[in-house]
Design a protein around this motif. Structure first.
Motif, PDB file in Angstrom:
ATOM      1  N   PHE A 161      31.206  50.988  37.576  1.00 48.50           N
ATOM      2  CA  PHE A 161      30.884  49.610  37.219  1.00 48.50           C
ATOM      3  C   PHE A 161      31.298  49.314  35.784  1.00 48.50           C
ATOM      4  O   PHE A 161      32.000  48.333  35.514  1.00 48.50           O
ATOM      5  N   PHE A 162      30.868  50.179  34.846  1.00 43.42           N
ATOM      6  CA  PHE A 162      31.194  49.914  33.455  1.00 43.42           C
ATOM      7  C   PHE A 162      32.663  50.155  33.179  1.00 43.42           C
ATOM      8  O   PHE A 162      33.241  49.554  32.276  1.00 43.42           O
ATOM      9  N   SER A 163      33.284  51.050  33.955  1.00 42.92           N
ATOM     10  CA  SER A 163      34.680  51.345  33.707  1.00 42.92           C
ATOM     11  C   SER A 163      35.568  50.159  34.046  1.00 42.92           C
ATOM     12  O   SER A 163      36.568  49.921  33.383  1.00 42.92           O
ATOM     13  N   LEU A 164      35.224  49.410  35.101  1.00 46.03           N
ATOM     14  CA  LEU A 164      36.080  48.303  35.513  1.00 46.03           C
ATOM     15  C   LEU A 164      35.919  47.065  34.652  1.00 46.03           C
ATOM     16  O   LEU A 164      36.659  46.110  34.810  1.00 46.03           O
ATOM     17  N   SER A 165      34.926  47.082  33.737  1.00 48.67           N
ATOM     18  CA  SER A 165      34.719  45.954  32.823  1.00 48.67           C
ATOM     19  C   SER A 165      34.485  44.644  33.562  1.00 48.67           C
ATOM     20  O   SER A 165      35.017  43.598  33.181  1.00 48.67           O
ATOM     21  N   VAL A 166      33.714  44.674  34.637  1.00 51.71           N
ATOM     22  CA  VAL A 166      33.342  43.422  35.296  1.00 51.71           C
ATOM     23  C   VAL A 166      32.106  42.873  34.595  1.00 51.71           C
ATOM     24  O   VAL A 166      31.453  43.581  33.848  1.00 51.71           O
ATOM     25  N   ALA A 167      31.793  41.625  34.870  1.00 49.96           N
ATOM     26  CA  ALA A 167      30.619  40.938  34.329  1.00 49.96           C
ATOM     27  C   ALA A 167      30.751  40.619  32.843  1.00 49.96           C
ATOM     28  O   ALA A 167      29.831  40.079  32.249  1.00 49.96           O
ATOM     29  N   PHE A 168      31.899  40.943  32.228  1.00 45.29           N
ATOM     30  CA  PHE A 168      32.080  40.570  30.824  1.00 45.29           C
ATOM     31  C   PHE A 168      32.573  39.139  30.692  1.00 45.29           C
ATOM     32  O   PHE A 168      32.484  38.542  29.638  1.00 45.29           O
ATOM     33  N   GLY A 169      33.177  38.626  31.763  1.00 48.03           N
ATOM     34  CA  GLY A 169      33.769  37.301  31.667  1.00 48.03           C
ATOM     35  C   GLY A 169      35.215  37.353  31.233  1.00 48.03           C
ATOM     36  O   GLY A 169      35.938  36.376  31.367  1.00 48.03           O
ATOM     37  N   GLY A 170      35.659  38.491  30.725  1.00 54.79           N
ATOM     38  CA  GLY A 170      37.035  38.608  30.266  1.00 54.79           C
ATOM     39  C   GLY A 170      38.029  38.515  31.416  1.00 54.79           C
ATOM     40  O   GLY A 170      39.068  37.855  31.317  1.00 54.79           O
ATOM     41  N   LEU A 171      37.697  39.150  32.533  1.00 55.23           N
ATOM     42  CA  LEU A 171      38.600  39.125  33.685  1.00 55.23           C
ATOM     43  C   LEU A 171      38.713  37.716  34.243  1.00 55.23           C
ATOM     44  O   LEU A 171      39.800  37.286  34.648  1.00 55.23           O
ATOM     45  N   ILE A 172      37.565  36.995  34.263  1.00 57.88           N
ATOM     46  CA  ILE A 172      37.600  35.610  34.731  1.00 57.88           C
ATOM     47  C   ILE A 172      38.532  34.794  33.838  1.00 57.88           C
ATOM     48  O   ILE A 172      39.356  34.016  34.327  1.00 57.88           O
ATOM     49  N   SER A 173      38.413  35.008  32.517  1.00 62.33           N
ATOM     50  CA  SER A 173      39.268  34.259  31.586  1.00 62.33           C
ATOM     51  C   SER A 173      40.731  34.578  31.827  1.00 62.33           C
ATOM     52  O   SER A 173      41.573  33.679  31.886  1.00 62.33           O
ATOM     53  N   PHE A 174      41.056  35.868  31.975  1.00 58.50           N
ATOM     54  CA  PHE A 174      42.466  36.236  32.131  1.00 58.50           C
ATOM     55  C   PHE A 174      43.037  35.631  33.393  1.00 58.50           C
ATOM     56  O   PHE A 174      44.162  35.126  33.407  1.00 58.50           O
ATOM     57  N   SER A 175      42.286  35.691  34.494  1.00 60.30           N
ATOM     58  CA  SER A 175      42.851  35.189  35.738  1.00 60.30           C
ATOM     59  C   SER A 175      42.873  33.665  35.758  1.00 60.30           C
ATOM     60  O   SER A 175      43.597  33.073  36.558  1.00 60.30           O
ATOM     61  N   SER A 176      42.089  33.018  34.856  1.00 63.64           N
ATOM     62  CA  SER A 176      42.117  31.561  34.835  1.00 63.64           C
ATOM     63  C   SER A 176      43.431  31.026  34.288  1.00 63.64           C
ATOM     64  O   SER A 176      43.743  29.849  34.461  1.00 63.64           O
ATOM     65  N   TYR A 177      44.197  31.900  33.610  1.00 63.42           N
ATOM     66  CA  TYR A 177      45.487  31.455  33.096  1.00 63.42           C
ATOM     67  C   TYR A 177      46.601  31.636  34.108  1.00 63.42           C
ATOM     68  O   TYR A 177      47.764  31.403  33.816  1.00 63.42           O
ATOM     69  N   ASN A 178      46.233  32.091  35.308  1.00 63.36           N
ATOM     70  CA  ASN A 178      47.245  32.227  36.350  1.00 63.36           C
ATOM     71  C   ASN A 178      47.460  30.911  37.052  1.00 63.36           C
ATOM     72  O   ASN A 178      46.621  30.010  36.984  1.00 63.36           O
ATOM     73  N   SER A 179      48.555  30.829  37.799  1.00 62.18           N
ATOM     74  CA  SER A 179      48.680  29.710  38.719  1.00 62.18           C
ATOM     75  C   SER A 179      47.817  30.018  39.929  1.00 62.18           C
ATOM     76  O   SER A 179      47.507  31.169  40.210  1.00 62.18           O
ATOM     77  N   GLN A 180      47.425  28.984  40.662  1.00 68.84           N
ATOM     78  CA  GLN A 180      46.475  29.205  41.740  1.00 68.84           C
ATOM     79  C   GLN A 180      47.092  29.939  42.913  1.00 68.84           C
ATOM     80  O   GLN A 180      46.396  30.576  43.679  1.00 68.84           O
ATOM     81  N   LYS A 181      48.432  29.840  43.046  1.00 66.61           N
ATOM     82  CA  LYS A 181      49.050  30.483  44.202  1.00 66.61           C
ATOM     83  C   LYS A 181      49.432  31.922  43.870  1.00 66.61           C
ATOM     84  O   LYS A 181      50.594  32.287  43.928  1.00 66.61           O
ATOM     85  N   ASN A 182      48.477  32.703  43.482  1.00 62.09           N
ATOM     86  CA  ASN A 182      48.762  34.081  43.104  1.00 62.09           C
ATOM     87  C   ASN A 182      47.922  34.996  43.976  1.00 62.09           C
ATOM     88  O   ASN A 182      46.747  34.724  44.215  1.00 62.09           O
ATOM     89  N   ASN A 183      48.505  36.071  44.457  1.00 63.47           N
ATOM     90  CA  ASN A 183      47.790  36.968  45.356  1.00 63.47           C
ATOM     91  C   ASN A 183      46.829  37.838  44.561  1.00 63.47           C
ATOM     92  O   ASN A 183      47.162  38.943  44.153  1.00 63.47           O
ATOM     93  N   CYS A 184      45.626  37.327  44.332  1.00 66.48           N
ATOM     94  CA  CYS A 184      44.673  38.054  43.497  1.00 66.48           C
ATOM     95  C   CYS A 184      44.058  39.241  44.228  1.00 66.48           C
ATOM     96  O   CYS A 184      43.517  40.146  43.595  1.00 66.48           O
ATOM     97  N   GLU A 185      44.158  39.252  45.563  1.00 70.54           N
ATOM     98  CA  GLU A 185      43.626  40.410  46.292  1.00 70.54           C
ATOM     99  C   GLU A 185      44.420  41.653  45.919  1.00 70.54           C
ATOM    100  O   GLU A 185      43.871  42.705  45.601  1.00 70.54           O
TER     101      GLU A 185
END
Lengths: 220, 617
Positions: free
Chosen positions: B259-283
């Motif tokens: 859990f801590f290794s993947l750095s989830v729940a920091f909000g940083g990953l949400i921010s980074f992916s928000s700069y993507n275009s919506q048609k991106n294969n996030c899976e």
């Protein structure tokens, strides 16, 4: 005849006397321990009589160097109790009176003073040529005027600040150019293209700024 | 497509975009791969039965790590906002989750960059011959070595005295250590220069910071495998002890580590992916980032443990040589007749013939296993154990420099995510005044963080850092992640989320993801959270203090936390997450007073709502 007997006695007795002077745990003697194989590995030489002679000569040299007034000789250094380790005891006799031993403290002073030369004569170090009881003088630490880490820090922080200033200045220039370019269409379009080349041609049709602006102009 | 036009007409300026996919992936990977992959995972692997630990670890990755990762990347990409904006959009009552993320990110970036500052200090000091932690300094009158150094080791002395100048306990604060302040300033300056133009400069920086660690790890791997004793270290690491799987603590540690290794729940990953275009294969992105993170952990443990095996071997040989010298001197045996190989026979024969003399020598028992057991994790591994190993390697300066540059890259790329989790929400909240350019705002945040982090440069700074690490970077994150998954799976609705995913990736999420989001991951999070808190609450918390006047010095003195410190610990754990109920209650009150509640609840950015387009024509 008497003289001859006395001479014979002296010649026989001198080594014996020397032997009584030099004893293990003698009050004025030092024990020396040598580890040649540890120090030199494959290039180790063998400890033999010649090496012992060199040792006695080096000790005489050390005594001469320390007490510049008296003249010491190889005979003044008496060695005994040599073991396979290689270790042995030695005492130093006074040049004037061969039955008198030089006190321990004086010998220590001479050894400490010329320790480096003695080590080098045998290609050994303080650890591998030990005088038990005489502590090796600690190496003087090299104290540079500026600590090295400060130099590295200075280089890094200088580069970082130069980079920050360069980027800020270029940002400022870019903004000014953009403001000027807002009057012309082409500049605007270029900026859009620079900003967003995403994966695929899906977005090409989206940035219709130029098209929208054309509308504005045609309306005019 | 209409939504792009709508975005542009809504906000004054367009949202920044990644230059290419590689920059985005490298940034996410760099954020996830951090110092913990190098100095926490190998330690856990070692104490929990080597190869057997991989089983709970991989199970936790598949059922807890990957679903959370996919979830964060997806909502960030879909809603195109930082953590606060995203959770506000999903449900106004859950806006507190975003605030909590931001607060945790800020606190973590404070102490994380201090660790980076320590790494920088060691890096600056690695350019000397001999390395400063390889020998004790002389005392004042040059008669001998400093006593504290002689009693412990030069490596310990350099870390505790010359780096930290640590105080004997937490009550004594000590003063600001100027060299630490200088290193901290350097660390924050480097972070600032990478953030100056937002993701434009970050994207360039991660080409180096995300890839360089792999290069160094490979170099170390090749070098370590040629050192004597490395194979013992590797065997020790990977020998599976299947019995250990029955211990629930192992499963708990595996879950928390992933859990801590993947750095989830920091909000940083949400921010980074928000700069993507919506048609991106996030899976695909999520699976890629998660798998690479775990693979890096496993890959990093190989050279680390090869080198630790080498260090154990060196210590063992030194111990034996000490005994050999004692025997040689006592019995006047010829030099180098007793060697490491025939030591046993010599010892037995001498002990048989002269047992009293041999026992008087007080020979140490040299056991390779004991030396291998002396492992460490965290700062102890990097700054004490590894630096000691580096001294014994030929060409120590090169290895030291490489090692610390690698740690610096790992820390810096994680800092990008930490700080991004603070900056993006602030931008999206429109808290930045219009007249202030982004560069100035970023500089302000960096300056404030630097000033607050000065508490970690005091004499007692290390103790405070451990507190922040244990209390801010653990329980709050678990709580935030739990609320995140509940928010998306139940409040936003798994059906609506699947529609969004179909829009973005082109296909609906398969049954595995749905089951994880609905049942397995929240359940695992609850269990881990409860177990973690229960384990922590069982013992009164203590900390190891470095006290030269301690009776058993150089062992660290175990002291209990003073009451006021313990109160601060509780505050640190609860203040970030207190915003979740606070915001919910606040919104509830607003809703009760009947103000715009209906509008707000319907105000989610639905791509099919073409209001903007309608206005245009």
């Amino acid at each position: 005849m008497l003289v001859r007997i006395l001479v014979l006695l002296y010649l026989a007795g001198a080594p014996a006397l020397a032997q009584t002077l030099c004893q293990p745990n003698a009050s004025n003697g030092y024990r020396v321990r040598i580890s040649i194989k540890t120090a030199l590995g494959n290039q180790a030489y063998e400890w033999n009589e010649n090496e012992m002679f060199l040792f006695r000569a080096t000790m005489a040299f050390a005594m001469r160097r320390c007490y510049k007034t008296e003249t010491y000789n190889v005979d003044n250094i008496i060695v005994c109790n040599q073991t396979l380790r290689v270790s042995f005891w030695f005492v130093v006799t006074s040049p004037e009176n061969s039955t008198m031993l030089i006190p321990k403290a004086d010998v220590e002073k001479a050894v400490s003073m010329s320790r480096h030369r003695i080590n080098n004569a045998f290609l050994l170090t303080d650890r591998t040529l030990e005088f038990l009881g005489i502590h090796p003088t600690l190496a003087e630490p090299v104290n540079p005027d500026t600590p090295p880490w400060l130099i590295v820090f200075g280089v890094v922080i200088g580069a970082v600040f130069a980079g920050i200033i360069a980027l800020l200045v270029s940002s400022l220039l870019q903004k000014r150019r953009k403001e000027k370019g807002m009057m012309e269409d082409g500049q605007d379009e270029e900026d859009m293209q620079v900003k967003g080349v995403e994966n695929g041609n899906v977005l090409d049709g989206i940035y219709n700024r130029g098209f929208t602006d054309d509308d504005r102009f045609t309306k005019l | 497509m209409p939504e792009e036009g709508m975005e542009d007409s809504k906000g004054g300026e367009e949202r920044p975009k990644w230059n290419n996919k590689a920059e985005y992936l490298l940034t996410c990977i760099g954020f996830a791969v951090g110092l913990g992959n190098v100095w926490r995972f190998p330690y856990l692997c070692q104490i929990y039965g080597g190869g057997a630990f991989l089983i709970p670890y991989l199970i936790a990755l598949v059922f807890q790590g990957l679903p959370l990762l996919y979830l964060e990347l997806a909502i960030g990409q879909r809603l195109r906002m930082g953590s606060i904006g995203v959770w506000n959009s999903i449900s106004p009552y859950l806006g507190g989750v975003g605030v909590a993320s931001m607060v945790v990110s800020f606190c973590v970036s404070l102490f994380y960059n201090t660790i980076v500052a320590w790494v920088l200090w060691y890096l600056f000091n690695s350019f000397q011959e001999p390395l400063p932690w390889s020998q004790c300094p002389l005392n004042h009158n040059n008669t001998g070595y400093v006593e504290e150094c002689v009693e412990s080791t030069p490596v310990n002395y350099f870390w505790y005295r010359q780096t930290l100048n640590i105080t004997p306990n937490m009550e004594t604060s000590g003063s600001l250590q100027w060299w630490m302040v200088v290193s901290l300033a350097t660390a924050w300056s480097i972070v600032y220069i990478c953030f100056i133009r937002g993701i434009e400069t970050i994207g360039k920086a991660v080409y180096v910071t995300a890839t360089f660690p792999y290069l160094v790890l490979t170099i170390f791997l090749v070098r370590a495998l040629t050192l004597p004793g490395s194979s013992e270290g590797l065997i020790y690491l990977f020998t599976p002890d299947w019995e250990i799987l029955k211990n629930p603590q192992v499963w708990l540690d595996a879950a928390t580590q992933i859990f801590f290794s993947l750095s989830v729940a920091f909000g940083g990953l949400i921010s980074f992916s928000s700069y993507n275009s919506q048609k991106n294969n996030c899976e695909r992105d999520a699976v890629l980032v998660g798998v690479i993170n775990s693979a890096t952990s496993i890959y990093a443990s190989i050279p680390i443990f090869a080198i630790l095996g080498f260090k154990a071997h060196t210590n063992y040989v030194t111990c034996l040589n000490g005994n050999i010298l004692a025997l040689t001197n006592e019995f006047d045996i010829s030099d180098m007749n007793i060697t490491v190989e025939n030591y046993e026979q010599w010892f037995d024969s001498l002990n048989g013939t002269h047992p009293s003399r041999v026992s008087n020598l007080n020979l140490k028992t040299c056991d390779l296993q004991t030396f291998l057991d002396q492992s460490a994790s965290g700062t102890g591994l990097a700054f004490i154990v590894f630096t000691e190993a580096v001294i014994s390697m030929p060409g120590s300066q090169v290895w030291a420099v490489l090692f610390f540059i690698m740690l610096f890259s790992l820390g810096l790329s994680s800092m990008f995510g930490n700080l991004e989790g603070v900056l993006t929400p602030l931008h999206d909240l429109k808290l930045v005044p219009k007249w202030m350019p982004n560069e100035l705002f970023t500089a302000l945040i960096c300056l404030v963080s630097f000033l607050v982090a000065l508490i970690f440069t005091m004499g007692s700074g290390n103790y405070w850092l451990e507190i922040f690490n244990s209390y801010v970077g653990s329980v709050p994150l678990l709580i935030i992640a739990f609320f995140e998954i509940i928010a998306v799976a139940y409040i936003y609705g798994i059906g609506r989320f699947s529609d969004d995913l179909e829009f973005m990736t082109g296909h609906r999420p398969n049954i595995f993801w749905k089951v994880c989001w609905l049942v397995i991951s929240p359940l695992m999070l609850i269990v881990v959270l409860v177990a973690y808190v229960a384990v922590q609450a069982q013992t009164h918390p203590t900390y190891p203090a470095w006290n030269p006047d301690y009776v058993n010095f150089p062992d660290t003195e175990v002291l209990p936390y003073p009451d006021w410190v313990f109160a601060i610990c509780v505050l640190l754990s609860s203040v970030p997450v207190i915003s979740i109920p606070l915001v919910a209650i606040y919104r509830l009150i607003c809703c009760m007073s009947g103000r715009h509640s209906e509008d707000r609840l319907h105000n989610d950015p639905n791509p099919y709502a073409n209001e903007g387009y309608v206005v245009e024509s």
